[in-house]
Motif scaffolding. Structure first.
Motif, PDB file in Angstrom:
ATOM      1  N   THR A  45      -9.289  -0.707   3.790  1.00  0.00           N
ATOM      2  CA  THR A  45      -8.563  -0.128   2.356  1.00  0.00           C
ATOM      3  C   THR A  45      -7.535   1.042   2.672  1.00  0.00           C
ATOM      4  N   ASP A  84      -6.708   0.601   9.076  1.00  0.00           N
ATOM      5  CA  ASP A  84      -6.764  -0.602  10.101  1.00  0.00           C
ATOM      6  C   ASP A  84      -7.489  -0.292  11.509  1.00  0.00           C
ATOM      7  N   LEU A 125      -2.912   2.645   6.589  1.00  0.00           N
ATOM      8  CA  LEU A 125      -2.316   1.548   5.998  1.00  0.00           C
ATOM      9  C   LEU A 125      -0.782   2.027   5.057  1.00  0.00           C
ATOM     10  N   ASP A 131     -11.322  -3.323  -0.220  1.00  0.00           N
ATOM     11  CA  ASP A 131     -10.963  -4.724   0.222  1.00  0.00           C
ATOM     12  C   ASP A 131     -11.866  -5.615   0.399  1.00  0.00           C
ATOM     13  N   VAL A 178      -8.005  -4.662  -2.959  1.00  0.00           N
ATOM     14  CA  VAL A 178      -6.742  -4.679  -2.176  1.00  0.00           C
ATOM     15  C   VAL A 178      -6.912  -5.414  -0.944  1.00  0.00           C
ATOM     16  N   THR A 185      -5.713  -6.164   2.147  1.00  0.00           N
ATOM     17  CA  THR A 185      -5.473  -5.462   3.413  1.00  0.00           C
ATOM     18  C   THR A 185      -6.550  -5.761   4.350  1.00  0.00           C
ATOM     19  N   SER A 211      -2.077  -6.728  -3.319  1.00  0.00           N
ATOM     20  CA  SER A 211      -1.805  -7.275  -1.700  1.00  0.00           C
ATOM     21  C   SER A 211      -1.835  -6.106  -1.001  1.00  0.00           C
ATOM     22  N   SER A 212      -1.565  -4.795  -1.486  1.00  0.00           N
ATOM     23  CA  SER A 212      -1.490  -3.608  -0.560  1.00  0.00           C
ATOM     24  C   SER A 212      -1.320  -2.411  -1.810  1.00  0.00           C
ATOM     25  N   GLU A 215       1.107  -0.121  -1.315  1.00  0.00           N
ATOM     26  CA  GLU A 215       2.442   0.248  -0.882  1.00  0.00           C
ATOM     27  C   GLU A 215       3.178   0.452  -2.340  1.00  0.00           C
TER      28      GLU A 215
END
Length: 231
Positions: free
Chosen positions: A12, A15, A95, A177, A195, A197, A215-216, A218
């Motif tokens: 989340t 990574d 991330l 996630d 999310v 990710t 999806s992320s 961002e």
């Protein structure tokens, strides 16, 4: 009213799955003398550390009493193994979009908390190594609860103790996630933001019917709308 926004950590915010999986595998061999394949470790990722450690062992017929007796040793071995791996990481594993989102939420005065299956010493080490530690005032780790919903409940209790006011469930959000994140949030009764990710596909997260799915992280503006806010 200030919101309590609880974030999962691995998948989340950061990574470092490879580091986690390899550390768990080395720990299982060192403490229990068992070789575990990566795919067998991955099946339990998203659950508290105790479940991640015990799951593959129970599948191989290891006595639960033996597992429980060695659990503290397993925690220490895992911390040692992951600590070696984390020496090589920094902000680069955070991330996309995470720093900006946390910065905006902090500036708005929201209470940010961490919900992670990691044991406390490992969770704090990751926060420190990645530069995320400054954002989180409440922490609920996998060595204090067996279920995600219990970890959320503990985080709410800690936030209420720290800030001195009652936090309603409608003002609590969990961002994660994995399927356990979403199910835990629903079991507790808070808003759920998924999310995609991490290791779980967006289509599988969608089946859990989270309140929001991204999806992320961002697109800060879109994510903020999930909390009822805009920049």
């Amino acid at each position: 009213m200030r919101k309590l926004i609880l974030f999962d950590l691995d998948g989340t915010l950061v990574d470092i799955f490879d580091e986690h999986i390899n550390s768990f595998i080395r720990m299982e061999k060192e403490v229990f003398g068992v070789d575990i394949a990566p795919e067998d470790m991955i099946k339990n990722i998203g659950h508290p550390a105790r479940v991640v450690i015990a799951g593959p062992l129970l599948e191989r017929g290891i006595d639960p009493k033996v597992i429980e007796k060695r659990m503290e040793t397993a925690y220490q071995s895992y911390k040692k193994q992951l600590g070696k791996a984390l020496k090589r990481i920094g902000e680069d594993v955070v991330l996309p979009g995470v720093f900006r989102l946390l910065e905006v939420l902090s500036q708005r005065g929201e209470i940010l908390g961490l919900i992670t299956g990691n044991i406390s010493t490992v969770g704090m080490l990751i926060l420190e190594r990645t530069g995320l530690v400054k954002y989180f005032k409440v922490h609920s780790f996998g060595d204090v609860a067996a279920k995600r919903s219990q970890m959320i409940e503990r985080a709410v209790e800690l936030a209420e103790e720290k800030y001195g006011f009652t936090i309603k469930k409608e003002d609590v959000f969990i961002v994660g996630d994995s399927i356990p994140d979403i199910r835990g949030g629903k079991e507790f009764g808070c808003k759920t933001i998924a999310v995609a990710t991490g290791l779980t596909k967006g289509s599988d997260l969608e089946k859990e019917k989270p309140d929001f799915l991204f999806s992320s992280l961002e697109n800060t503006e879109e994510v903020l709308k999930a909390f009822g806010d805009q920049i």
